[in-house]
Design a protein around this motif. Structure first.
Motif, PDB file in Angstrom:
ATOM      1  N   ARG A 198       0.815  -1.200   0.000  1.00 12.57           N
ATOM      2  CA  ARG A 198       0.000   0.000   0.000  1.00 12.57           C
ATOM      3  C   ARG A 198       0.855   1.259   0.000  1.00 12.57           C
ATOM      4  O   ARG A 198       0.386   2.334  -0.361  1.00 12.57           O
ATOM      5  CB  ARG A 198      -0.940  -0.010   1.218  1.00 12.57           C
ATOM      6  CG  ARG A 198      -2.067  -1.039   1.137  1.00 12.57           C
ATOM      7  CD  ARG A 198      -3.021  -0.721  -0.001  1.00 12.57           C
ATOM      8  NE  ARG A 198      -3.573   0.613   0.122  1.00 12.57           N
ATOM      9  CZ  ARG A 198      -4.679   0.925   0.798  1.00 12.57           C
ATOM     10  NH1 ARG A 198      -5.354  -0.035   1.413  1.00 12.57           N
ATOM     11  NH2 ARG A 198      -5.118   2.163   0.859  1.00 12.57           N
ATOM     12  N   ASP A 199       2.111   1.129   0.419  1.00 15.88           N
ATOM     13  CA  ASP A 199       3.016   2.282   0.392  1.00 15.88           C
ATOM     14  C   ASP A 199       3.458   2.644  -1.013  1.00 15.88           C
ATOM     15  O   ASP A 199       4.001   3.729  -1.244  1.00 15.88           O
ATOM     16  CB  ASP A 199       4.246   1.990   1.258  1.00 15.88           C
ATOM     17  CG  ASP A 199       5.031   0.785   0.756  1.00 15.88           C
ATOM     18  OD1 ASP A 199       4.408  -0.277   0.519  1.00 15.88           O
ATOM     19  OD2 ASP A 199       6.265   0.889   0.610  1.00 15.88           O
ATOM     20  N   LEU A 200       3.196   1.750  -1.988  1.00 10.60           N
ATOM     21  CA  LEU A 200       3.644   1.973  -3.361  1.00 10.60           C
ATOM     22  C   LEU A 200       2.527   2.357  -4.316  1.00 10.60           C
ATOM     23  O   LEU A 200       2.782   2.945  -5.361  1.00 10.60           O
ATOM     24  CB  LEU A 200       4.339   0.723  -3.907  1.00 10.60           C
ATOM     25  CG  LEU A 200       5.727   0.383  -3.389  1.00 10.60           C
ATOM     26  CD1 LEU A 200       6.215  -0.913  -4.001  1.00 10.60           C
ATOM     27  CD2 LEU A 200       6.710   1.511  -3.672  1.00 10.60           C
ATOM     28  N   TYR A 201       1.276   1.972  -4.004  1.00  9.65           N
ATOM     29  CA  TYR A 201       0.196   2.119  -4.977  1.00  9.65           C
ATOM     30  C   TYR A 201      -0.999   2.863  -4.396  1.00  9.65           C
ATOM     31  O   TYR A 201      -1.424   2.602  -3.272  1.00  9.65           O
ATOM     32  CB  TYR A 201      -0.261   0.742  -5.472  1.00  9.65           C
ATOM     33  CG  TYR A 201       0.861  -0.057  -6.099  1.00  9.65           C
ATOM     34  CD1 TYR A 201       1.364   0.289  -7.348  1.00  9.65           C
ATOM     35  CD2 TYR A 201       1.424  -1.143  -5.428  1.00  9.65           C
ATOM     36  CE1 TYR A 201       2.400  -0.435  -7.917  1.00  9.65           C
ATOM     37  CE2 TYR A 201       2.458  -1.873  -5.991  1.00  9.65           C
ATOM     38  CZ  TYR A 201       2.950  -1.506  -7.236  1.00  9.65           C
ATOM     39  OH  TYR A 201       3.976  -2.214  -7.799  1.00  9.65           O
ATOM     40  N   TYR A 202      -1.537   3.783  -5.196  1.00  9.14           N
ATOM     41  CA  TYR A 202      -2.750   4.490  -4.817  1.00  9.14           C
ATOM     42  C   TYR A 202      -3.958   4.025  -5.628  1.00  9.14           C
ATOM     43  O   TYR A 202      -5.101   4.347  -5.305  1.00  9.14           O
ATOM     44  CB  TYR A 202      -2.575   6.000  -4.978  1.00  9.14           C
ATOM     45  CG  TYR A 202      -2.541   6.489  -6.414  1.00  9.14           C
ATOM     46  CD1 TYR A 202      -3.700   6.910  -7.060  1.00  9.14           C
ATOM     47  CD2 TYR A 202      -1.342   6.543  -7.119  1.00  9.14           C
ATOM     48  CE1 TYR A 202      -3.674   7.361  -8.374  1.00  9.14           C
ATOM     49  CE2 TYR A 202      -1.304   6.991  -8.422  1.00  9.14           C
ATOM     50  CZ  TYR A 202      -2.467   7.396  -9.056  1.00  9.14           C
ATOM     51  OH  TYR A 202      -2.440   7.833 -10.360  1.00  9.14           O
ATOM     52  N   ALA A 203      -3.717   3.268  -6.707  1.00 15.62           N
ATOM     53  CA  ALA A 203      -4.804   2.814  -7.574  1.00 15.62           C
ATOM     54  C   ALA A 203      -4.421   1.495  -8.225  1.00 15.62           C
ATOM     55  O   ALA A 203      -3.252   1.273  -8.568  1.00 15.62           O
ATOM     56  CB  ALA A 203      -5.106   3.867  -8.641  1.00 15.62           C
ATOM     57  N   ALA A 204      -5.417   0.610  -8.410  1.00 12.28           N
ATOM     58  CA  ALA A 204      -5.173  -0.692  -9.026  1.00 12.28           C
ATOM     59  C   ALA A 204      -6.375  -1.083  -9.882  1.00 12.28           C
ATOM     60  O   ALA A 204      -7.523  -0.834  -9.500  1.00 12.28           O
ATOM     61  CB  ALA A 204      -4.910  -1.756  -7.965  1.00 12.28           C
ATOM     62  N   ALA A 205      -6.099  -1.703 -11.034  1.00 12.12           N
ATOM     63  CA  ALA A 205      -7.175  -2.078 -11.954  1.00 12.12           C
ATOM     64  C   ALA A 205      -6.972  -3.486 -12.493  1.00 12.12           C
ATOM     65  O   ALA A 205      -5.858  -3.871 -12.846  1.00 12.12           O
ATOM     66  CB  ALA A 205      -7.243  -1.090 -13.115  1.00 12.12           C
TER      67      ALA A 205
END
Length: 343
Positions: A198-205
């Motif tokens: 979670r420290d690396l990504y703000y959005a995922a698809a």
């Protein structure tokens, strides 16, 4: 999170079982004989300005040189990236089960590299057929793989570090974080990888991804699909172990929903019916592979959406009239852009 990671329990276990029953009921018998990654067209390699090519550490995993092809740098993963000064966002794009070692399918078959002109840098790691972008338990003994895949290490460690180093250009982030998207087997991987860092990504698809991997029959379906991916055949048990192994639960996006709160989530899928990107010359693949694969992706997308709603997770969704093919995935990316996924 390792092999002893999260297991379904409590209300989530009950809800998961209910949705799994729905998935099973909607899955037709012909799905078990299909393979992932169909619908690839003989498209051009996009010539978008600003492309950079570089190599990053492979975390000790094999490149295609392990199978007799010496064209790749040993112990390295090739990355092709489109970046422009002033861009404030960067997306990492994952390929599907039939990923190639020369270019990403995203570059070969779509125009999503044009996002670089809209403020979003595009990063495409190359390779990893049948990998699910995960760390495998062991090498695939069916096809003579010399070392186990370590794609989670690459995507969640060496690649972000390389992008933030400044050695390969400036890659804008949102508070130090990236977006990540994937298609088919790379779709469920994108969701899982994002929850683990979670420290690396703000959005995922996940685009036509398999977001309910612990649903009944999924292990068998993946086993059959991976037997037909070059260099064939791949042994699915070398990935996360037998169906009852905890790693199958640990890498199931539907069981990681409560770790997605506060992150933008986009789920896209076709409905398996022929649409604007299906043509007569491809009717066999489109009907007998693309349609059945997308029906499975569609049922799993709906199951994930329902489970997300039960857990209070807002999800952006996009459902197309189409099959498991590149044109629809390209449209999903641009739809996500238009709706503020990268903002």
């Amino acid at each position: 999170m390792g092999a002893g990671g999260m297991k379904p329990k409590g209300r989530l276990r009950l809800r998961s079982r209910v949705v799994a029953m729905i998935v099973t009921a909607l899955t037709v018998a012909g799905l078990v004989g299909t393979v992932a990654g169909v619908g690839q067209a003989d498209a051009r390699i996009n010539g978008t300005a600003g492309v950079k090519e570089f190599w990053i550490d492979a975390c000790g995993m094999p490149t295609n040189g392990a199978f007799g092809n010496k064209s790749m740098a040993p112990g390295k993963v090739k990355v092709r990236a489109w970046q422009r000064p002033g861009n404030t966002r960067t997306v990492i794009m994952l390929d599907g089960m039939r990923a190639q070692y020369d270019f990403s399918g995203w570059e070969i078959n779509t125009n999503i590299q044009e996002l670089v002109k809209r403020g979003v840098n595009v990063v495409e790691p190359i390779g990893g057929p049948a990998s699910f972008y995960t760390n495998w338990n062991a090498p695939s003994n069916f096809n003579g793989q010399q070392r186990r895949y370590m794609w989670e290490c690459v995507i969640n460690n060496t690649l972000p570090a390389a992008l933030k180093s400044g050695r390969y250009g400036k890659y804008g982030t949102k508070g130090g974080k990236f977006a990540i998207m994937g298609l088919s087997s790379g779709g469920n991987a994108a969701l899982t990888l994002a929850t683990k860092r979670r420290d690396l990504y703000y959005a995922a698809a996940s685009l036509s991804g398999y977001n309910f991997l612990s649903a009944p029959g999924m292990h068998t379906m993946l086993r059959l699909a991976m037997l037909d991916v070059d260099p064939k055949p791949w042994n699915v048990d070398a990935m996360w172990g037998p169906p009852w192994d905890a790693r199958w639960y640990d890498n199931d996006p539907s069981l990681r929903i409560n770790q997605m709160h506060g992150m933008k989530i986009f789920i896209g899928s076709g409905n398996g019916l022929f649409g604007q990107y299906n043509a007569l010359p491809n009717v066999f693949d489109d009907l007998f592979k693309g349609s059945t694969l997308e029906i499975l992706a569609f049922t799993q997308a709906k199951a994930f959406e329902g489970l997300a709603a039960l857990n209070g997770l807002p999800v952006m969704t996009y459902y197309a009239n189409g099959t498991h093919a590149w044109g629809y995935w390209q449209d999903m990316v641009w739809n996500a852009y238009a709706r503020g996924f990268f903002r």
